[in-house]
Design a protein around this motif. Sequence first.
Motif, PDB file in Angstrom:
ATOM      1  N   PHE A  33       0.842  -1.191   0.000  1.00  0.00           N
ATOM      2  CA  PHE A  33       0.000   0.000   0.000  1.00  0.00           C
ATOM      3  C   PHE A  33       0.881   1.247   0.000  1.00  0.00           C
ATOM      4  N   TRP A  34       0.457   2.260  -0.724  1.00  0.00           N
ATOM      5  CA  TRP A  34       1.080   3.574  -0.661  1.00  0.00           C
ATOM      6  C   TRP A  34       0.083   4.554  -0.049  1.00  0.00           C
ATOM      7  N   TYR A  35       0.536   5.239   1.009  1.00  0.00           N
ATOM      8  CA  TYR A  35      -0.278   6.259   1.672  1.00  0.00           C
ATOM      9  C   TYR A  35       0.462   7.588   1.633  1.00  0.00           C
ATOM     10  N   ARG A  36      -0.308   8.663   1.731  1.00  0.00           N
ATOM     11  CA  ARG A  36       0.253  10.002   1.866  1.00  0.00           C
ATOM     12  C   ARG A  36      -0.346  10.634   3.122  1.00  0.00           C
ATOM     13  N   GLN A  37       0.476  11.289   3.908  1.00  0.00           N
ATOM     14  CA  GLN A  37      -0.011  11.911   5.140  1.00  0.00           C
ATOM     15  C   GLN A  37       0.323  13.391   5.155  1.00  0.00           C
ATOM     16  N   THR A  38      -0.693  14.202   5.385  1.00  0.00           N
ATOM     17  CA  THR A  38      -0.525  15.643   5.574  1.00  0.00           C
ATOM     18  C   THR A  38      -1.330  16.062   6.791  1.00  0.00           C
ATOM     19  N   MET A  39      -1.015  17.217   7.311  1.00  0.00           N
ATOM     20  CA  MET A  39      -1.754  17.724   8.462  1.00  0.00           C
ATOM     21  C   MET A  39      -3.223  17.945   8.100  1.00  0.00           C
ATOM     22  N   MET A  40      -3.457  18.447   6.918  1.00  0.00           N
ATOM     23  CA  MET A  40      -4.823  18.798   6.521  1.00  0.00           C
ATOM     24  C   MET A  40      -5.688  17.580   6.209  1.00  0.00           C
ATOM     25  N   ARG A  41      -5.121  16.582   5.568  1.00  0.00           N
ATOM     26  CA  ARG A  41      -5.928  15.479   5.049  1.00  0.00           C
ATOM     27  C   ARG A  41      -5.684  14.152   5.751  1.00  0.00           C
ATOM     28  N   LYS A  78       6.000   7.330  -8.358  1.00  0.00           N
ATOM     29  CA  LYS A  78       6.653   8.394  -9.105  1.00  0.00           C
ATOM     30  C   LYS A  78       5.718   9.592  -9.245  1.00  0.00           C
ATOM     31  N   ILE A  79       6.296  10.759  -9.107  1.00  0.00           N
ATOM     32  CA  ILE A  79       5.548  12.002  -9.317  1.00  0.00           C
ATOM     33  C   ILE A  79       6.289  12.797 -10.382  1.00  0.00           C
ATOM     34  N   GLN A  80       5.609  13.079 -11.457  1.00  0.00           N
ATOM     35  CA  GLN A  80       6.219  13.795 -12.564  1.00  0.00           C
ATOM     36  C   GLN A  80       5.171  14.604 -13.326  1.00  0.00           C
ATOM     37  N   PRO A  81       5.262  15.926 -13.356  1.00  0.00           N
ATOM     38  CA  PRO A  81       6.200  16.762 -12.616  1.00  0.00           C
ATOM     39  C   PRO A  81       5.699  17.031 -11.196  1.00  0.00           C
ATOM     40  N   SER A  82       6.613  17.245 -10.276  1.00  0.00           N
ATOM     41  CA  SER A  82       6.225  17.493  -8.889  1.00  0.00           C
ATOM     42  C   SER A  82       5.766  18.945  -8.714  1.00  0.00           C
ATOM     43  N   GLU A  83       4.889  19.161  -7.721  1.00  0.00           N
ATOM     44  CA  GLU A  83       4.368  20.484  -7.398  1.00  0.00           C
ATOM     45  C   GLU A  83       4.465  20.684  -5.887  1.00  0.00           C
ATOM     46  N   PRO A  84       4.514  21.938  -5.445  1.00  0.00           N
ATOM     47  CA  PRO A  84       4.621  22.199  -4.004  1.00  0.00           C
ATOM     48  C   PRO A  84       3.520  21.533  -3.191  1.00  0.00           C
ATOM     49  N   ARG A  85       2.321  21.396  -3.728  1.00  0.00           N
ATOM     50  CA  ARG A  85       1.223  20.764  -2.979  1.00  0.00           C
ATOM     51  C   ARG A  85       1.411  19.257  -2.805  1.00  0.00           C
ATOM     52  N   ASP A  86       2.415  18.693  -3.445  1.00  0.00           N
ATOM     53  CA  ASP A  86       2.731  17.281  -3.255  1.00  0.00           C
ATOM     54  C   ASP A  86       3.561  17.057  -1.990  1.00  0.00           C
ATOM     55  N   SER A  87       3.992  18.128  -1.368  1.00  0.00           N
ATOM     56  CA  SER A  87       4.802  18.012  -0.144  1.00  0.00           C
ATOM     57  C   SER A  87       3.997  17.298   0.929  1.00  0.00           C
ATOM     58  N   ALA A  88       4.561  16.223   1.452  1.00  0.00           N
ATOM     59  CA  ALA A  88       3.861  15.370   2.418  1.00  0.00           C
ATOM     60  C   ALA A  88       4.832  14.294   2.859  1.00  0.00           C
ATOM     61  N   VAL A  89       4.354  13.441   3.774  1.00  0.00           N
ATOM     62  CA  VAL A  89       5.097  12.225   4.099  1.00  0.00           C
ATOM     63  C   VAL A  89       4.403  11.074   3.376  1.00  0.00           C
ATOM     64  N   TYR A  90       5.171  10.328   2.638  1.00  0.00           N
ATOM     65  CA  TYR A  90       4.644   9.197   1.874  1.00  0.00           C
ATOM     66  C   TYR A  90       5.068   7.909   2.571  1.00  0.00           C
ATOM     67  N   PHE A  91       4.065   7.116   2.937  1.00  0.00           N
ATOM     68  CA  PHE A  91       4.329   5.852   3.614  1.00  0.00           C
ATOM     69  C   PHE A  91       3.998   4.682   2.691  1.00  0.00           C
ATOM     70  N   CYS A  92       4.818   3.674   2.788  1.00  0.00           N
ATOM     71  CA  CYS A  92       4.542   2.388   2.166  1.00  0.00           C
ATOM     72  C   CYS A  92       4.232   1.415   3.299  1.00  0.00           C
ATOM     73  N   ALA A  93       3.280   0.521   3.076  1.00  0.00           N
ATOM     74  CA  ALA A  93       2.940  -0.484   4.076  1.00  0.00           C
ATOM     75  C   ALA A  93       2.729  -1.815   3.369  1.00  0.00           C
ATOM     76  N   SER A  94       2.924  -2.893   4.101  1.00  0.00           N
ATOM     77  CA  SER A  94       2.658  -4.204   3.517  1.00  0.00           C
ATOM     78  C   SER A  94       1.894  -5.061   4.511  1.00  0.00           C
ATOM     79  N   SER A  95       1.227  -6.088   3.971  1.00  0.00           N
ATOM     80  CA  SER A  95       0.475  -6.994   4.827  1.00  0.00           C
ATOM     81  C   SER A  95       0.278  -8.325   4.104  1.00  0.00           C
ATOM     82  N   THR A  96      -0.256  -9.276   4.844  1.00  0.00           N
ATOM     83  CA  THR A  96      -0.688 -10.501   4.199  1.00  0.00           C
ATOM     84  C   THR A  96      -1.949 -10.206   3.401  1.00  0.00           C
ATOM     85  N   ARG A  97      -2.349 -11.124   2.585  1.00  0.00           N
ATOM     86  CA  ARG A  97      -3.446 -10.897   1.652  1.00  0.00           C
ATOM     87  C   ARG A  97      -4.722 -10.467   2.356  1.00  0.00           C
TER      88      ARG A  97
END
Lengths: 114, 110
Positions: A33-41, A78-97
């Motif tokens: 899983f790919w997650y994004r974390q920001t203060m707002m969202r 991948k982010i192309q092209p990047s923008e200032p609003r993409d600033s965040a912490v991006y987490f990857c997670a894994s699990s069993t099925r």
Amino acid sequence: DAGVIQSPRHEVTEMGQEVTLRCKPISGHNSLFWYRQTMMRGLELLIYFNNNVPIDDSGMPEDRFSAKMPNASFSTLKIQPSEPRDSAVYFCASSTRTGNYGYTFGSGTRLTVV
Amino acid sequence: RKEVEQDPGPFNVPEGATVAFNCTYSNSASQSFFWYRQDCRKEPKLLMSVYSSGNEDGRFTAQLNRASQYISLLIRDSKLSDSATYLCAVVPYNNNDMRFGAGTRLTVKP
């Protein structure tokens, strides 16, 4: 067990540049899983894979974002092209099925786009 | 309505206090429930799963109320080290993607 490994830990880039985030899931975990974390969202699910196949990418914000999982031990966001609003912490997670035992998160990539 | 909602707090409590957090979810067919703990500038870490019959792990008790669609986390005898953000998470039925609440921030003070 090394856990979920993400790289880089921090990334500062200029607007318009391409950014690639990397993730190595826990061996034997077949969901990623790919997650994004920001203060707002908060923590938002971007995309997830089962057995290397993308299942749901409805959380990907726009076409500038893409994710791949070429094999069971590696994924990229991948982010192309990047923008200032993409600033965040991006987490990857894994699990069993089934996900019944919860997810294990990587340490995250803190992305700053200036 | 958000899929998973939490009171963001902050909750500021003295050491030794008992504190409870609630979390509501919108999908009545959700199948799995969890509480995560996230320290500042760290990744979320699984605190405990939430079972239908309720479950306890030391000072922590989690409960599920399917009829009202909420889960709760109770922390007894709170410690300074319990200061963190607590995230509830829900897995929809027949699915594998986990949805998180925005988190409730707890600060335990001496």
